[in-house]
Structure formats: C-alpha cells, structure tokens
Design a protein around this motif. Structure first.
Motif, PDB file in Angstrom:
ATOM      1  N   ASP A   4      -5.532  -1.543  -4.801  1.00 22.97           N
ATOM      2  CA  ASP A   4      -4.921  -2.049  -3.573  1.00 22.97           C
ATOM      3  C   ASP A   4      -5.808  -3.144  -3.004  1.00 22.97           C
ATOM      4  O   ASP A   4      -6.836  -2.856  -2.396  1.00 22.97           O
ATOM      5  N   GLU A   5      -5.424  -4.385  -3.200  1.00 21.46           N
ATOM      6  CA  GLU A   5      -6.192  -5.552  -2.755  1.00 21.46           C
ATOM      7  C   GLU A   5      -7.675  -5.406  -3.090  1.00 21.46           C
ATOM      8  O   GLU A   5      -8.524  -5.480  -2.195  1.00 21.46           O
ATOM      9  N   SER A  21       0.842  -1.212   0.000  1.00 26.22           N
ATOM     10  CA  SER A  21       0.000   0.000   0.000  1.00 26.22           C
ATOM     11  C   SER A  21       0.864   1.244   0.000  1.00 26.22           C
ATOM     12  O   SER A  21       0.567   2.227  -0.690  1.00 26.22           O
TER      13      SER A  21
HETATM   14 MG   LIG Z   1      -2.148  -2.864   2.193  1.00 24.98          MG
END
Ligand SMILES: [Mg+2]
Ligand SMILES: Nc1ncnc2c1ncn2[C@@H]1O[C@H](COP(=O)(O)OP(=O)(O)O)[C@@H](O)[C@H]1O
Lengths: 243, 826
Positions: free
Chosen positions: A188-189, A67
């Motif tokens: 992000d994910e 991140s």
């Molecule tokens: Mg993360």
C-alpha cells in the motif's frame, strides 16, 4: 496444508490452466462506510481476478478506496457485500481467526509507513510473523538473514527500527513481508513516504523479490509514473475498477 | 474516602464535644474530686460558706437505656434550680421566646418523684417514647425503672443534637442509680477570673481540685487523638493512591486527543494555552469528582462512623453519635483537597500536552527518552527521600506527625524507584520469557520498558497499594499475635466475675459486695484476686489514666514486663503488695516519654497528691490510655473506697473448671448485675474487640486495591491508544486475537509481578514502621513483629491478580479493534 496444495496446483503443474485458481478473485465486492448516518460507497460491485506472477498497479487518487480494497483482499477488513477468494480460498467465508491464520501463511503486506515493531530488532521484525505461527526462531533465522542480505541490511540485523532511515525501514518491511514465502504480496503506497531516489530503489527491490520470483504483487499507488513498469494497471474510480 | 473518615472522625469528636458542651454548658471551671467523686457537703460549703454562685452540682455516669439507644448514654444528675445559668434549656418556662422547653409541672414531678427522667424530645420521638413512659436504666447490669417526665426542646440545633446522648435525672436519683450516695461527680462553676475562685480553693478537701473546663476536655480528647490521627493518615494514603489515578486519567485524555492538540498547535495555540486547557479540565473534573466524592463520603461516613464510635466506646469513653453531622468546613476541606490533588496530578500530563509538537508522531519516544535519562536520578531521589524518611523516624521526640511524615517519605520514595526497578526487572526477565514464550515473551517486557512513563506509574500505584496491604496485614497480624500471647500470659485465673459492661473493654462501676464475697468463698476456688479500676487524672502529665487497685496477680507471675527495678528480681509483685510503690503500663511510660528507670508517679489521693516510686513497667494491650497498678491495701487506705470491680478466681487443682464456672454462673442466674465468664470467654471477647477495631483497615485495604486496579486499567488503556498502530500492524502481520490477548495479559501480569515483588520489601518496611514506630508512638504498645510467608505470598497474588484482572477489559477491547482503522495511513 493449503499452501502446499495451492503451490502444487499452480507451480507444480506448470501452466496456469483452468485447474489453477487465480491468485485473487473478487466477486461483486462492495464496501460502504457509515458516515454521519449516510452510506458512503467506496467499492461498488467490483469483479476481478489477478493471475500468478503479475505485477498489478492499482492507481487512484487519494481517498478512492485503494487501501480499502487491499484490506479486503488481505482479510483485515470485511466487505459489505460480495466475496474475495485468495489462492482458491474464499476468505470472506472464513472466521476472524482463520482469516488471520490465512493471512499469516499466504500474504505479505508492505505499508506506506513501514510499520515495523519498534521494540523488536530488524531480524526479529522479519521473523515475527512466522514466530507467531509457532516456529522456533533459530530455524527461521537463516532464511531471514538471507532475505536481509538480499535487501542489503544483513549488517543491521540487531539494530532497532528507529535507528534506520525510511528507505532502510521499508526494506526491512519488504523482508518481513516475504519471510514466509507468500504467493501474494500486497503493498500500500510503499514508496509514498520516501523520496524519489529511495523510492525507486525500494520499488526495484520489491519487483525483484516478487514478480521475478513468481509472486503476485498488488501495489496501490497514486503515482502514475510507476504504471509503465506494471503488467497490468487498474484504475479505481468512483468505486469501480477499470483497466 | 478521605471525606468519609474526616466526617466520621469529626462526627465522633463533635458528638463528644457537643455532649461535653451540653453538659459543661456555660461553666468555666469545675471542682473535681477523686475516683469516688466529691462529698456533697462540698457543694453546700461552696454555696454557703464561700457564698459562691453560680455553682451547680453534677452526678454523672454511663448507663444503657435499651429503649432509647443501642449506644451507651450519659446519665446526668442535676439540681434544676441551680441549672439555669449553666444550661439554658433548663431555664424556667416563663414563656420566653425560645426558653420554654420544659413546663413547670414537669419540673415539679422531676423534683418530687424519684427516678424521673428528662430526655431530649427528638431522641424520644425517634425511639417512639412518649411522656410518662417507663424506661429501663441499666447501670452496670442493674436494671432500674425510670419514668420520662419531661422532654427537652432546646431551641438551638447544637444542643438538640448533643442532648440525644444524655439522660437527665435529679441528683438524688442519680446518686442512687450510680451507687454514689452522698457523692457528686463534680461541681460546675462560672467565674470571671481565677481570683474569684480563691475562697473555694481554700475550703476544698485535699482530693478535690479546681480545673478549667477546657483542660478537662483536652485531657479526654487527648485519649483519642492518636486514633484519629491514624485514621487521617490512612485517608491521606488513599489520597496519594488516588493521585496516581488522576495522573493516569488525565494522561489518558491527553494522549487520546494528541492529534487534536497537534492541529491546535498548528493553528497557533500556544503551549501555555494547552497547559491551561488541561489544567482547567482537570479542575472541572476534580470539582465534579470531588462533589461526587463528597456525596459518597457522606454516605460512607455514616457507615464508618459506627466503626469509629464503637472503637472509641470500646477503648476510651462513651460517645453517642446521633447521625453524621456534615459541617461545611469538612466539605470544603474535602473539596479543596480533592481539587488540589487533581491539579497536582494533572500538571505532568498538562506539560505533556503543552509540549505537543505540531507533528504528533515523534512525541512519545522523546518523552520516553527523557524518562530514561531520569532513571538514575530517580534512584538518587529514592535514596535521599528514604534517608530523610529514616531520619524522621529516628527523631525520638518527634511524635506521631514526624513518624507519619517518615512513613510517607519511605512510601513515596519507593514509588520513585518504580521506573528504574521496572526497567531492570524487565531486562532481567526478557531472556527468560523470550525463551519460554517466544515472540510474545520477547515483546511484552520490551513494550513495558518502551512505555515506561505509563507502565511504571501503574506499577508504582499497584506497588503502593500492595505494600500498604502487606504492611497493614503484618501489623495487624503481629498485633493480634502479640495480644493473644499477652492474653495467654496475663489472664491466668480460671473464672472472672465482674459487672457486665456497658462498654466492652472497661469495667465501669463495681460489683455488689455480696457477689464479691460469694465468689471469693465459692467451693472449689483455691484463690481469688480482685481488682478495682477507677479513672484518675495524673497532675504530673494532665493525663487521664486507669488506676487499678489489685490484691493479687491475676497472671500468677506470668505477666511480661518491659522493665523491673533491678533489686526486685523479676517479680515486682511482692513489693507492690507491700505498698512500696506502683507498677505502670508501658503505654504511660512511652506516651509521656518517661526515662528508664521512670521517675516517681504522683497520684491524687484523698489526702492530696502523693508520690509513688515505680517498681516496674508492664505490657498492657488492653488500653493505650495508661494504667497504674497499686496495691489494694494502699488504695483502700489512701482513697477510702471499698468497691471492687472484678474478681478473678483460681480453681483448686483437680477441680473441673467448667463445672465450677457453671455452678457459679448458676448461683448468679437472674442477677443482671453479675457476669461470670470463663477464661476462654473473656479472651474471646477481648479478641472480638480487637478484630472490630481493625475492621476499618480491611475496608482500607480493599479501597487501595480498587484504586490501584483502576490505575493499572487506565494506564493500559492509554498505552493501547498510543500503540494502536503498532498493535494493528501486529494483527495485520498475522497475530491472532488470542495471541494479542496473551500479549496484553502477559504485559499486565509482568507489571503486576514487578509491583508485587517491589511490594515485598516495601511492605515489610511499612510494617516495621507501623509496628515499631507508629504503634509505639500512638498507643504506647511494643509489638512483636510476626512475619509469616502468607503475607508475602498473598501480596504477590494480589498484585498479579489485580493486574491481570485490570488487563481483561483492555485485552478484550484491543482484540476487537478494527485493524483497518488502526493502520490507516493518512
Ligand atoms: Mg491509502
Ligand atoms: N473506517 C472507515 N470509516 C469510514 N470511512 C472510511 C474508513 N476507512 C476508509 N474510509 C473512507 O473510504 C474512502 C477510501 O479510503 P482509502 O481506501 O483509505 O483511500 P485511499 O487508500 O485510496 O486513499 C475514503 O473516503 C475514506 O474516508
């Protein structure tokens, strides 16, 4: 505008030769956090560049700095050292306001927790970034509706996010990330908070709308199963980026 | 704030009670006379003919002693030999353990030398006065030199403090100084039971009566009761607004720690434990805050006490406040109220904390949907409470307490209406702001609606504060307007001659006879009217009123009346002059709840009580104490009092008023006992007193705004904490810092506008209640409501301004947030 220039440079001239800048270039990128008086190095002299139209998967276990890296690329965060250039613009040299404007114009972001604005309807969420850029809603709506149609949610245009399922919310978030037609999409994910089946559908949609449309997609995940579908797989380990 | 008003009020009251106590001493009863006091022969009769003892004669009045104090002092003439049973600081200095406050030689000088004073040693030390110094005693402008021959050092603190406001002299000197030759103010008695007083009652002249010390004190304190009550109500208001503040603060702290609570819950903490934790914190904080508040209150109290004392001096009686006394009871009360209010305000957030679910993310929306379901009920509650308030206000005989209860009911009801109205208002403006301002314009009203439980509290706090400002502004403005018009109508004479007053608004003492004669016959004066004001106690009501003997109408027939006996046409003056009855003030009629037409008024004349028919009821904004006008001739015959306290002069038409005034003033130049004032100067003086009286309200207004400001601020801060991720997302998706500032300010601006708009009708309602109910009941004044658009415009500006100002810090804070942290996904 930068955007046109960049697009011309990359798409208009066809081949990504020496003239076309990479979509993302990282130079000696370092990020350290202060933690109880001690420095904790998360990214340690990362050098890399991502090319146009690629689907890059960023693997790494939780806390490895995925991140953090995405935030540096989008200009949300600033590095301790080193530089980030996106589409030929060195965003680490921009001031806060210009970074925001650059992000608004050139980068799409998809989050793990969808992060839709709860007070806005589905359609309004999609048009928001461009409205913030000062464009009139009416002129934005056709594109936004087309996108919603692509993600299969055109009929939910007036619903509020809390009425949608997780998968649906993430699809709206994808539409929002793509509404201003960015060349770079950071995720992000994006499937981290969805069940496998839904995650699969969302991933497929994301790929269809990014790579297949000539965009660069940089996706952070801790799930190695996604790796086979990527053009490149990068592993973040001890602050270093390895293929 | 509450503490300070409580303290200041208490200080003034205590100062008065103390000085009364110090003078009353151990007396149980007193023989009181008419306006001119008692014949001193009565004392001899009591001692000799009735053989009664202990009894002590007293002559007292108000004087100024500039060297000693800026405030008026009580000059008390006593007979030192009769004193010891009453006031122990006059006990012989036989060298007792604590009695030795005066030595024998001092007493001898005191008795043999005229104009010798005994003052408190403390007051003397403070003013730098030594034994043997000569002071100037100012009695209604006459200046008399007097020497300090004794210093009192009472052993106990109470007397010491009380004596600060008193100057003692001997009976004869006091009679001389106060122009009461051969008269006594009253005679103090100590009697075990009423029966012992029978022989005295038998030999008293008709205008004298025996009253208990307590009854007298009551009658005097009754005068300021309404004023004090009003102040207390104001401080209560500050408390209500303060509770909003506590609510917001505690809520803020709960929200801030919600993740922590969620973890605690997961680890097995029960909801009850969290509830107790929050309440415990609130108590702790409240204790701290209240202690701080007490400190501030004491400081503020010192400031406010001056204002209050001044007002009491202006309107009712002389009080000399020597510093603020801080009795433990006042502090404990302040502490209890502070902690109690904090607990009450903390209950809702504590419940909120107790209900923290182990997974914290869902909480917010459930609370909001609960609020949403509550909205219709809030409207119902508003209607019910408003009706209850209206009913309380309608209760005629209810007095001040129900009136204030009604006022608070209406105000609190309005606060209940804040959430539904905010909701409606935001829905109404959303399309408009959306069209004008695009995305931000659409986001702002929706954010406010979405976080109604926070935003509407801020709106309610601000609305309450601004309503109070509007209400009080309109009330004071109406009051001022009414008084100005009344002064215009009533003060028609061109020149006023009176003794300068120790206190500003009342005439004490009398004009020298030669001054009266000179003024009446001054060249260029067409007509003169005189008045003489004395204070009498009405046996009917036990109320002290001003009895004013008049020989002509200073208003020249322009005086407005609330009621005139129908057979008199619209001018009751001829009947008054003919001695057919009296004219009473509206304050008296309203305060005693007199019917229309009013019953006869009993006045204690020198020949005993006598009934007088009421000819008319006039408006009188100079005193809330109640006044009775009586024909000069009637007064002179029934009271045997030739003094005149003021003369109004009408200048002949065509004569230059300024020049006549100046010439008359020049004639009395160098005479400190005569004051010549032009019509305009007198009016200006009256308005100055008016403005001084209401100075405290501006402090209150400011306070209300500050509290509301903090309320909005803390509401915004807690909102931002809750919405951190949302705001982070906005920034991440391309909102610039400036746009985020804009959004925050738009939100606070909208909240301010809602509060401001709500405050208009609510403020108007408050003003209406203040003008037509509270004022009438506390002071007996009917005012004309004076509505000016300024008040409302000002209210809107204040509300929006305060809200915007409160938004500045949060918007800077939110602008500087770390987006990465705000959107971190853990
Ligand atoms: Mg993360
Ligand atoms: N604002 C911050 N302050 C301190 N440490 C941080 C901050 N943001 C991230 N970190 C630390 O940096 C490391 C990498 O975090 P992150 O990039 O979120 O990891 P990932 O996304 O790979 O799980 C973690 O150890 C985290 O604790």
């Amino acid at each position: 505008m930068i955007k046109e220039r960049v697009r011309e440079a990359m798409v208009g001239e066809g081949a990504p030769g020496e003239t076309a800048p990479p979509v993302v270039r990282l130079e000696g990128l370092c990020k350290a956090f202060e933690e109880g008086g001690r420095q904790r190095v998360v990214l340690d002299k990362v050098d890399y560049q991502f090319d146009r139209g690629q689907f890059v998967v960023l693997l790494g276990h939780s806390g490895s700095g995925k991140s953090t890296l995405l935030n540096l690329i989008s200009g949300i965060d600033r590095p301790s050292e080193g530089h980030v250039s996106v589409l030929g613009t060195r965003i680490t040299a921009l001031n806060e306001r210009d970074r925001t404007l650059f992000r608004r114009d050139h980068i799409g972001f998809v989050f793990q927790f969808f992060n839709l604005i709860p007070t806005l309807t589905v359609l309004e969420n999609v048009t928001l970034p461009q409205e913030l850029a000062g464009r009139a809603r009416r002129e934005l709506e056709p594109t936004a509706l087309r996108l919603l149609d692509r993600v299969g949610l055109a009929d939910r245009r007036d619903a509020h996010p809390d009425k949608l399922s997780g998968g649906e919310q993430q699809r709206v978030a994808i539409a929002r990330a793509l509404a201003h037609d960015p060349l770079l999409v950071l995720a992000d994910e994006p499937t981290g908070n969805l069940d496998d089946e839904t995650g699969e559908r969302v991933l497929a949609l994301l790929l269809e709308l990014t790579r297949d449309a000539g965009r660069t997609l940089l996706m952070a995940t801790h799930n190695p199963d996604i790796a086979p579908r990527a053009d490149r797989v990068l592993q973040l380990h001890d602050g270093r980026l390895v293929e | 704030m509450m503490v300070s008003i409580d303290l200041a009020n208490g200080s003034a009251r205590r100062a008065f009670a103390l000085s009364t106590d110090a003078i009353t001493g151990k007396a149980t009863h007193r023989v009181a006379g008419g306006p001119t006091g008692l014949d001193e022969a009565v004392y001899r009769d009591i001692r000799v003919a009735a053989g009664f003892s202990p009894a002590a004669p007293v002559v007292e009045g108000y004087v100024g002693v500039p060297e000693l104090s800026g405030q008026p002092l009580r000059l008390v003439g006593i007979d030192p030999f009769a004193e010891p049973p009453f006031r122990d600081y006059f006990a012989p200095a036989a060298g007792g353990a604590n009695g030795g406050s005066l030595d024998a030689s001092a007493l001898t000088t005191f008795l043999t030398e005229p104009n010798s004073l005994i003052i408190s040693a403390d007051a003397a030390a403070e003013a730098g006065i030594a034994l043997g110094d000569t002071l100037t005693v100012n009695v209604a402008g006459r200046e008399i030199a007097a020497r300090v021959v004794g210093l009192l050092r009472p052993a106990d603190d109470v007397s010491r403090r009380a004596l600060g406001g008193i100057v003692f002299t001997d009976i004869a000197s006091a009679q001389e100084m106060l122009d009461l030759r051969g008269r006594l103010s009253h005679i103090d008695l100590i009697a075990d039971d009423e029966a012992a007083l029978a022989p005295i009652a038998a030999l008293l002249p008709p205008d004298a009566s025996i009253e208990t010390a307590a009854a007298r004190q009551n009658a005097v304190q009754q005068m300021t009761a309404a004023f004090e009550f009003n102040l207390s109500a104001l401080s209560l208001l500050a408390l209500v607004v303060g509770m909003f503040l506590i609510y917001n603060t505690v809520t803020f702290s709960v929200i801030q720690r919600r993740p922590l609570f969620a973890v605690l819950r997961m680890l097995g903490a029960t909801g009850g434990q969290l509830f107790a934790l929050i309440l415990g914190e609130a108590v702790l904080l409240a204790l701290l805050g209240s202690l701080l508040g007490l400190g501030l209150g004491v400081l503020l109290g010192r400031g406010v006490v001056g204002l209050i004392t001044q007002t009491i001096n202006d309107f009712w009686f002389a009080v000399n406040v020597q510093g603020v006394s801080v009795p433990p009871s006042s502090l404990i009360r302040g502490l209890a109220v502070g902690v109690g209010a904090a607990l009450l305000a903390a209950i809702v957030p504590a419940i909120e904390a107790a209900r923290t679910a182990p997974q914290s993310t869902l909480r917010r929306s459930t609370l909001e949907s609960r609020i949403r379901r509550l909205l219709p009920w809030l409207v119902v509650a508003w209607a019910a409470l408003t009706l209850a308030g209206a009913a309380l206000l309608w209760l005629r005989g209810g007095g001040l307490f129900t009136a204030f209860a009604g006022l608070f009911a209406v105000l609190i009801a309005a606060a209940l209406l804040a959430p539904p109205l905010t909701d409606v208002f935001m829905r109404l403006v959303a399309p408009l702001t959306g069209r004008l301002l695009g995305a931000l314009g659409r986001l702002a009203p929706r954010d406010i609606i979405r976080s109604l439980s926070r935003t509407s509290i801020a709106v309610a706090a601000l609305m309450t504060a601004v309503s109070v400002i509007v209400g009080v502004s309109i009330m004071v403005g109406s009051f001022r307007g009414t008084v100005i018009e009344w002064l215009d109508q009533t003060l028609q004479a061109d020149i006023y001659v009176s003794p300068p007053n120790v206190t500003a608004n009342r005439v004490i003492g009398a004009l020298a006879a030669d001054a009266v004669a000179t003024a009446r016959t001054w060249p260029g004066v067409a007509r003169a009217v005189s008045s003489h004001t004395v204070q009498v106690q009405l046996p009917q009501f036990g109320r002290l009123v001003q009895l004013v003997a008049v020989d002509g109408d200073v208003s020249n027939g322009n005086r407005p009346y609330a009621w005139v006996r129908p057979d008199l046409g619209d001018d009751p003056w001829p009947a008054l002059m003919a001695g057919e009855g009296v004219i009473i003030s509206e304050a008296l009629a309203l305060k005693e709840n007199l019917p229309t037409p009013p019953p006869d008024i009993t006045l204690p004349t020198a020949g005993g009580p006598r009934d007088f028919p009421v000819l008319a009821v006039f408006y009188d904004y100079s005193s809330d104490q109640g006044s009775v006008f009586i024909g000069d001739a009637t007064y002179r015959t029934l009271w045997d009092d030739a003094r005149v306290s003021a003369v109004g002069l009408f200048v002949e038409p065509g004569q230059p008023v300024d020049e006549v005034t100046a010439a008359l003033a020049a004639r009395f130049a160098g005479r400190s006992d005569v004051l010549v004032q032009s019509n305009e100067a007198l009016r200006r003086g009256s308005l100055e007193i008016f403005d001084r009286t209401f100075a405290i309200t501006s402090a209150l207004r400011l306070l209300a705004i500050i509290v509301a400001f903090i309320g909005v601020l803390s509401a915004l801060l807690s909102l931002q904490l809750e919405r951190a991720r949302e705001l982070g997302t906005l920034r991440a998706t391309g909102m610039t810092r400036r746009q985020l500032w804009g959004l925050t300010l738009l939100e606070t601006g909208l909240m301010g506008a809602t509060a401001g708009l709500m405050a208009l009708p609510v403020g108007y309602a408050l003003a209406w209640i203040l003008v037509y109910v509270i004022n009438v009941r506390s002071f007996g004044w009917t005012l004309t409501m004076d509505l000016r658009p300024e008040y409302f415009i000002q209210a809107l500006l204040v509300a929006v301004g305060a809200a915007l100002l409160a938004g500045v810090y949060p918007s800077i804070r939110v602008g500087n947030m770390e987006i990465a942290s705000a959107i971190r996904e853990e």
